[in-house]
Design a protein around this motif. Structure first.
Motif, short mmCIF file in Angstrom:
data_model
loop_
_atom_site.label_atom_id
_atom_site.label_comp_id
_atom_site.label_asym_id
_atom_site.label_seq_id
_atom_site.Cartn_x
_atom_site.Cartn_y
_atom_site.Cartn_z
N ILE A 29 59.68 -7.70 -40.35
CA ILE A 29 59.66 -8.50 -41.58
C ILE A 29 58.81 -9.74 -41.36
CG2 ILE A 29 61.06 -9.73 -43.28
CD1 ILE A 29 63.42 -8.04 -42.55
N PRO A 30 57.90 -10.05 -42.29
CA PRO A 30 57.11 -11.27 -42.14
C PRO A 30 58.03 -12.47 -41.93
CG PRO A 30 56.27 -9.97 -43.96
CD PRO A 30 57.54 -9.30 -43.51
N ARG A 31 57.50 -13.47 -41.23
CA ARG A 31 58.38 -14.57 -40.81
C ARG A 31 58.55 -15.66 -41.85
NH1 ARG A 31 55.83 -12.99 -35.78
NH2 ARG A 31 57.36 -11.79 -34.63
N PRO A 33 58.51 -16.01 -46.53
CA PRO A 33 58.27 -15.28 -47.77
C PRO A 33 56.81 -15.42 -48.22
CG PRO A 33 59.54 -17.29 -48.18
CD PRO A 33 59.41 -17.15 -46.69
N PHE A 68 70.78 -17.80 -48.23
CA PHE A 68 71.41 -16.55 -47.79
C PHE A 68 71.91 -16.68 -46.36
CE2 PHE A 68 67.90 -15.28 -45.09
CZ PHE A 68 66.82 -15.98 -45.64
N VAL A 69 72.61 -15.66 -45.93
CA VAL A 69 73.12 -15.65 -44.55
C VAL A 69 72.29 -14.67 -43.72
CG1 VAL A 69 75.13 -15.18 -43.09
CG2 VAL A 69 75.44 -16.20 -45.36
N HIS A 71 72.76 -12.42 -41.75
CA HIS A 71 73.97 -11.72 -41.31
C HIS A 71 73.71 -10.83 -40.09
CE1 HIS A 71 72.08 -8.46 -43.46
NE2 HIS A 71 73.12 -7.66 -43.36
N LEU A 72 72.45 -10.51 -39.81
CA LEU A 72 72.16 -9.68 -38.64
C LEU A 72 71.82 -10.51 -37.40
CD1 LEU A 72 70.11 -6.75 -40.21
CD2 LEU A 72 72.57 -6.90 -39.74
N SER A 73 71.79 -11.82 -37.54
CA SER A 73 71.61 -12.63 -36.34
C SER A 73 72.93 -12.66 -35.60
CB SER A 73 71.20 -14.06 -36.71
OG SER A 73 69.88 -14.05 -37.17
N ARG A 103 62.45 -22.65 -38.16
CA ARG A 103 63.03 -21.80 -39.19
C ARG A 103 63.73 -20.62 -38.53
NH1 ARG A 103 60.95 -23.86 -44.25
NH2 ARG A 103 62.38 -22.37 -45.18
N THR A 105 66.18 -17.87 -37.06
CA THR A 105 67.38 -17.24 -37.64
C THR A 105 68.61 -17.50 -36.77
OG1 THR A 105 67.05 -15.16 -36.45
CG2 THR A 105 65.92 -15.39 -38.55
N LEU A 113 66.72 -19.79 -46.08
CA LEU A 113 66.20 -20.36 -47.32
C LEU A 113 64.83 -19.74 -47.59
CD1 LEU A 113 66.53 -22.66 -49.46
CD2 LEU A 113 65.21 -24.09 -47.90
N ASP A 135 61.32 -12.12 -47.66
CA ASP A 135 61.28 -11.86 -46.22
C ASP A 135 62.68 -11.48 -45.72
OD1 ASP A 135 62.29 -14.38 -46.73
OD2 ASP A 135 61.27 -15.38 -45.07
N LEU A 136 63.38 -10.67 -46.51
CA LEU A 136 64.80 -10.42 -46.25
C LEU A 136 65.11 -8.96 -45.99
CD1 LEU A 136 66.13 -12.65 -49.14
CD2 LEU A 136 65.79 -13.25 -46.75
N VAL A 137 65.94 -8.73 -45.01
CA VAL A 137 66.35 -7.37 -44.69
C VAL A 137 67.28 -6.86 -45.80
CG1 VAL A 137 68.33 -8.05 -43.27
CG2 VAL A 137 67.14 -5.95 -42.76
N THR A 140 71.06 -8.18 -47.04
CA THR A 140 71.30 -9.61 -46.81
C THR A 140 72.20 -10.19 -47.90
OG1 THR A 140 69.17 -9.91 -45.70
CG2 THR A 140 70.18 -11.88 -46.65
#
Ligand code: SAH
Length: 247
Positions: A29-31, A33, A68-69, A71-73, A103, A105, A113, A135-137, A140
């Motif tokens: 995923i790009p780092r 957005p 957002f969270v 959540h996968l970190s 920024r 994770t 954000l 830029d979100l899995v 999320t």
């Protein structure tokens, strides 16, 4: 006057919705957005926040902030076991900066954000926002969304430390075998665009760069994109898609 504790130690939050995106995995995923506009994403609001009234007027805004969270970190990056220094990929993966100067994770409250473009709002069944450039899995959890106010929030003159401009991009090529897979898919053109944008960002871990022979895989939509680094005659690195494996 108040019986609220002055500094509550924890906040319980309920996601207002969940992301569905072209990115089934974190890797690739790009780092930030906006770096891969071909990436499709939707924010699907979850009950009781899926009330069309809650987004009335939002269609008049072109861009949104999403909170957002990650959540996968790993949870270990949470308040119990976080580290004050992180290694941003932008600095080659070795130099460290403070977590709050990054920024990353891997941060205490795992809060993310992202500024995204709003393309459409569908309120036929619940509420679904179609987004561009996220830029979100997929999966999320989103805690909040707010309209972006360019007159207050766009600051082109701002200093941006170790990330003063968009990262450099790499050339990307596709082997005939990969093109053959795209040719028979209805979404072939948009998937090719997405693959090109994602690989141009060089998703290889910073510390691995140079290990030319290694084969990497990035999952996009329902496919696994296998790629390898190659050097051209001038010594420039290019990423070549050697295979696209469909699920
Ligand atoms: N714009 C955001 C995200 C920056 S980090 C911010 O500044 O807060 C971007 C990286 O987050 C992506 O490369 C992706 O690998 C990772 N990511 C995206 N969604 C995630 C999730 N739900 N959990 C963990 N990592 C995620």
């Amino acid at each position: 006057m108040t019986d609220q504790p002055a500094s509550p130690e924890a906040f319980a939050m309920t996601p207002i919705g969940v992301i569905e995106s072209d990115f089934p995995d974190k890797f690739g995923i790009p780092r930030q957005p906006g770096l891969a506009d071909a990436a499709r994403a939707s924010l699907v609001l979850t009950p009781p926040f899926d009330d069309p009234l809650a987004v009335r007027g939002l269609e008049a805004f072109s861009h949104l902030w999403l909170t957002f969270v990650f959540h996968l970190s790993p949870e270990q990056a949470g308040p119990e076991r976080w580290t004050p220094l992180v290694r941003p990929p932008r600095l080659g993966g070795n130099a460290r900066v403070g977590v709050f100067a990054s920024r990353s994770t891997h941060r205490p409250n795992r809060l993310g954000l992202s500024l995204v473009e709003l393309l459409d709002i569908d309120t036929a069944r619940g509420v679904r926002l179609t987004l561009r450039g996220a830029d979100l899995v997929s999966g999320t959890p989103v805690l909040d969304l707010k309209p972006y106010l360019p007159w207050a929030e766009a600051r082109p003159e701002a200093r941006a430390g170790f990330a003063p401009e968009a990262p450099p991009t790499l050339a990307v090529s596709l082997a005939p075998e990969a093109e053959a897979v795209l040719a028979r898919r209805p979404d072939g053109d948009s998937l090719r665009e997405l693959i090109r944008q994602v690989l141009a960002q060089d998703p290889r871990p910073a510390y691995r760069r140079g290990a030319e022979e290694r084969l990497y895989g990035v999952r996009l939509r329902d496919v696994d994109v296998r790629f390898q680094a190659r050097s051209d005659a001038a010594g420039e690195t290019r990423l070549e898609v050697v295979e696209i494996v469909e699920a």
